[in-house]
Scaffold this motif. Sequence first.
Motif, short mmCIF file in Angstrom:
data_model
loop_
_atom_site.label_atom_id
_atom_site.label_comp_id
_atom_site.label_asym_id
_atom_site.label_seq_id
_atom_site.Cartn_x
_atom_site.Cartn_y
_atom_site.Cartn_z
N THR A 68 0.85 -1.19 0.00
CA THR A 68 0.00 0.00 0.00
C THR A 68 0.88 1.24 0.00
OG1 THR A 68 -0.12 -0.04 2.42
CG2 THR A 68 -1.93 -1.09 1.22
N ARG A 69 0.29 2.38 -0.35
CA ARG A 69 0.95 3.69 -0.22
C ARG A 69 0.12 4.53 0.73
NH1 ARG A 69 1.30 3.61 -6.17
NH2 ARG A 69 3.36 2.85 -6.78
N LEU A 70 0.78 5.20 1.68
CA LEU A 70 0.09 5.96 2.71
C LEU A 70 0.47 7.43 2.63
CD1 LEU A 70 0.78 3.57 5.75
CD2 LEU A 70 -1.07 3.43 4.06
N ARG A 71 -0.51 8.29 2.87
CA ARG A 71 -0.21 9.72 3.03
C ARG A 71 -1.33 10.38 3.82
NH1 ARG A 71 -2.61 13.61 -0.18
NH2 ARG A 71 -3.94 12.87 -1.91
N LEU A 72 -0.98 11.44 4.52
CA LEU A 72 -1.98 12.21 5.26
C LEU A 72 -2.74 13.11 4.29
CD1 LEU A 72 0.02 13.19 8.46
CD2 LEU A 72 -1.50 11.25 8.11
N THR A 73 -4.03 13.31 4.58
CA THR A 73 -4.87 14.13 3.70
C THR A 73 -5.95 14.80 4.53
OG1 THR A 73 -6.38 14.08 1.80
CG2 THR A 73 -6.35 12.14 3.21
N ALA A 74 -6.39 15.95 4.06
CA ALA A 74 -7.53 16.62 4.71
C ALA A 74 -8.85 16.03 4.24
CB ALA A 74 -7.49 18.12 4.40
N ARG A 75 -8.81 15.34 3.14
CA ARG A 75 -10.03 14.76 2.55
C ARG A 75 -10.55 13.62 3.43
NH1 ARG A 75 -10.14 11.93 -3.43
NH2 ARG A 75 -12.38 12.10 -3.81
N GLY A 76 -11.81 13.65 3.76
CA GLY A 76 -12.41 12.56 4.52
C GLY A 76 -12.13 12.60 6.01
N ALA A 77 -11.49 13.66 6.51
CA ALA A 77 -11.17 13.73 7.94
C ALA A 77 -12.46 13.84 8.77
CB ALA A 77 -10.26 14.92 8.22
N THR A 78 -12.52 13.11 9.87
CA THR A 78 -13.68 13.15 10.76
C THR A 78 -13.30 13.51 12.19
OG1 THR A 78 -13.47 10.78 11.22
CG2 THR A 78 -14.92 11.42 9.41
N HIS A 79 -12.01 13.43 12.51
CA HIS A 79 -11.53 13.76 13.86
C HIS A 79 -10.31 14.65 13.68
CE1 HIS A 79 -9.59 13.22 17.81
NE2 HIS A 79 -10.82 13.01 18.24
N GLY A 80 -10.47 15.93 13.88
CA GLY A 80 -9.40 16.86 13.59
C GLY A 80 -9.41 17.26 12.13
N LYS A 81 -8.25 17.61 11.60
CA LYS A 81 -8.17 18.16 10.25
C LYS A 81 -7.56 17.21 9.24
CE LYS A 81 -7.81 22.95 11.89
NZ LYS A 81 -6.98 24.18 11.87
N ARG A 82 -7.06 16.07 9.70
CA ARG A 82 -6.39 15.15 8.78
C ARG A 82 -6.92 13.73 8.94
NH1 ARG A 82 0.10 16.45 8.56
NH2 ARG A 82 -0.01 18.49 7.54
N ALA A 83 -6.72 12.97 7.87
CA ALA A 83 -7.04 11.54 7.87
C ALA A 83 -5.91 10.84 7.13
CB ALA A 83 -8.38 11.29 7.19
N LEU A 84 -5.99 9.50 7.07
CA LEU A 84 -4.95 8.72 6.41
C LEU A 84 -5.51 8.13 5.11
CD1 LEU A 84 -2.13 7.44 6.42
CD2 LEU A 84 -3.10 5.50 7.67
N GLN A 85 -4.90 8.50 3.99
CA GLN A 85 -5.28 7.93 2.70
C GLN A 85 -4.44 6.68 2.45
OE1 GLN A 85 -6.02 10.35 -0.92
NE2 GLN A 85 -4.40 9.13 -1.87
N VAL A 86 -5.13 5.59 2.12
CA VAL A 86 -4.46 4.32 1.87
C VAL A 86 -4.73 3.91 0.42
CG1 VAL A 86 -4.13 1.95 2.67
CG2 VAL A 86 -4.97 3.70 4.26
N GLU A 87 -3.67 3.83 -0.38
CA GLU A 87 -3.80 3.34 -1.74
C GLU A 87 -3.35 1.88 -1.77
OE1 GLU A 87 -2.11 4.08 -6.30
OE2 GLU A 87 -1.38 5.30 -4.63
N TYR A 88 -4.27 1.01 -2.09
CA TYR A 88 -3.99 -0.42 -2.14
C TYR A 88 -3.52 -0.76 -3.56
CZ TYR A 88 -6.46 -0.70 2.32
OH TYR A 88 -6.84 -0.53 3.63
N LEU A 89 -2.33 -1.33 -3.66
CA LEU A 89 -1.70 -1.55 -4.96
C LEU A 89 -2.30 -2.77 -5.65
CD1 LEU A 89 2.02 -0.83 -4.00
CD2 LEU A 89 0.30 0.74 -4.91
N PRO A 90 -2.33 -2.75 -6.99
CA PRO A 90 -2.93 -3.87 -7.73
C PRO A 90 -1.97 -5.06 -7.83
CG PRO A 90 -2.11 -2.21 -9.24
CD PRO A 90 -1.90 -1.64 -7.87
#
Length: 682
Positions: free
Chosen positions: A21-43
């Motif tokens: 997987t590839r991980l990065r912090l993002t503001a998109r989809g955050a529900t607690h505070g201002k950031r969330a964790l985006q997880v890209e699952y590789l094919p």
Amino acid sequence: MRLLFSFEHEGELAAATANHTRLRLTARGATHGKRALQVEYLPDRDWPNLMFRAPSPWDWRGYAGLAFDLYNPMREPVQFGVRVDDDPRADGVHHCRQGTYTIQPRTRKRFVFPLGRNPMDYGMRGLPPIGKDLTRIGVVNAGNIRLEHIVAFQIFLWRGDKPRVLIVDNIRLLEGDESLEGIVDEFGQYARDTWQGKIRSLSHLRRTRTLELRELERLPAPEDFDEYGAWRTGPQLKATGYFRMEKVGDRWWLVAPNGRLFFSVGIDCVHYGDPTFITGREYMFRWLPREGDPLAKHYGHATALMGPIKEGKCYNFYAANLERKYGTDYPAQWREQTLRRLRSWGFNTIANWSLWEWHRNGRIPYVATAGVWGEHKRVPSGSDYWGKMHDPFDPQFAVNARASIEPVAQRVKDDPWCLGFFVDNELSWAGQGEDGGRYGLAYGALSLHADDSPAKRAFLEQLRTKYGAIERLNEAWGANYPSWDALRPPVSLPPAATRARQQDFSAFVRAFARQYFQTIRAILRELAPNHLYLGCRFAWYSLDAVLAAAELCDVLSFNIYAPKLDHGAYSFLVPLDKPVIIGEFHFGALDRGMFHTGLVAAPNQRERARMYEAYVNSVLDHPLFVGCHWFQYMDQPLTGRTLDGENYNIGFVTIADAPYPEMVAAARKTHSAMYRRRMKSR
């Protein structure tokens, strides 16, 4: 509540392990505070996952669930799994608890994965809700875990052909569990909630029958269905008087006895319902009939395959509700109602596990169901969920197969309404892991003693015929066996599998499968020569077993639990050019009083119906597939069926025999258009 991760700073990102997987912090989809964790699952990777490992074991005692918020930003549903490990040796089956759910496109949801109580300690796969506005993830390998020694947890996906993205936030632990005292009402429904369609009284239950009859009279069957449910205005082919297969253009089709094209849409388990255990769980039920009560006839005694109650008293709420609704002659009344329902809803097949009374019914085609029972040798494959695999090299296997199939064949005889025979179900064809998943039966045979295993003797004979001298086998396998006799006891293998060993394992598994399918085929050709052999309904399978089945079965069959048929995942079938039928699929939701979604989850009944339409259409669009059968007709008991505790929302009707209107509407719409869609998708 105890917050574990909210991903507000890079340090929390460092605590995560990215496996394919590839991980990065993002503001998109955050529900607690201002950031969330985006997880890209590789094919094209097995089990890509986001994992959190404990530096030293976590103590989660006192917590009922692992909760997290999830956002699916994609335009398609994503099926994900959750696993909590209490030992570094966890492998997805042992030392862990695991569950699965399907999150819909562009959807945000708050999930909870149960920790505290193991549902199967209570004889159920799912328990009542934890907390408010949380979607409970059903446990699929229920087992106790040591909450004082949690070493890791993960959110994983299955292998895919393209990247998929999920955004996770607010991972936390929740306290509390709902009491199980009095959770079941007199109709077998959840007593502590209300919802659309819940039966409120006996008069309400009976009134639903009257209202439904009006609808069935208004909509008796799809306009373009003939008496068999075949394509009335479609091409006219040769009529043979029985169901058969034919390829028309680039599409495989079933052909009805009258020569019309037929695509099989069916429902499994059309019967009087599953009982649930009462013994040791009396406190869960607000009402049970006293001895002497007319409804006491629905008590019984059962034994279990899984769960804490090995045998005991049970009760069938569905059958009791049928008697309440249709009267003392409910079997005949319900069967008539069910035939009318299935025709009206556009189902043209009564599928596996259904009543013998449907044989020769003369109104809806049906499949014949048989399984091989009796005492004969078995072989482990490494994934023996329902039991070890038949040893088809044991002469007693053929004796038992004939004894098991013959009573069904005698009932069906030459009935043109019989589609064909499914024999066995979800057999243990394959083990775990990439190597064992294909060669599990070869490993299993070698683990046995040749004196006790006909399969082991057949494998050794195959090897001796190929290699002659033991030295040649040793060279090919990188082994050091002193003699052929050294292979008769359980065999220790060199850790590295050579190419030659894999080829030998593949040849054995195919020979094993060929022996199995040839034995069944010969019996069916003798006892039921006019009916199709529909295969064994693969769940776990190896390519070698599928290749053997393609040689000897009229139709290949798979049970495929997924949001829809992934054509790419079944591309290996294309070179075989063999018709295929799906024996089981389903979706469930938790918005109408049930505790578990089943194997593929939907957020609500509306989406469940939409998923039904999408799944059937995906099957119609594949040129090899000739049908798909929904598992099952009615919801399972709220407190779990006696066999194994399954308590899934997977019915077209509730435990009170009330049809789910969304599912009925989706079935009518999809089935009415299915023949035109299949022809146009060429």
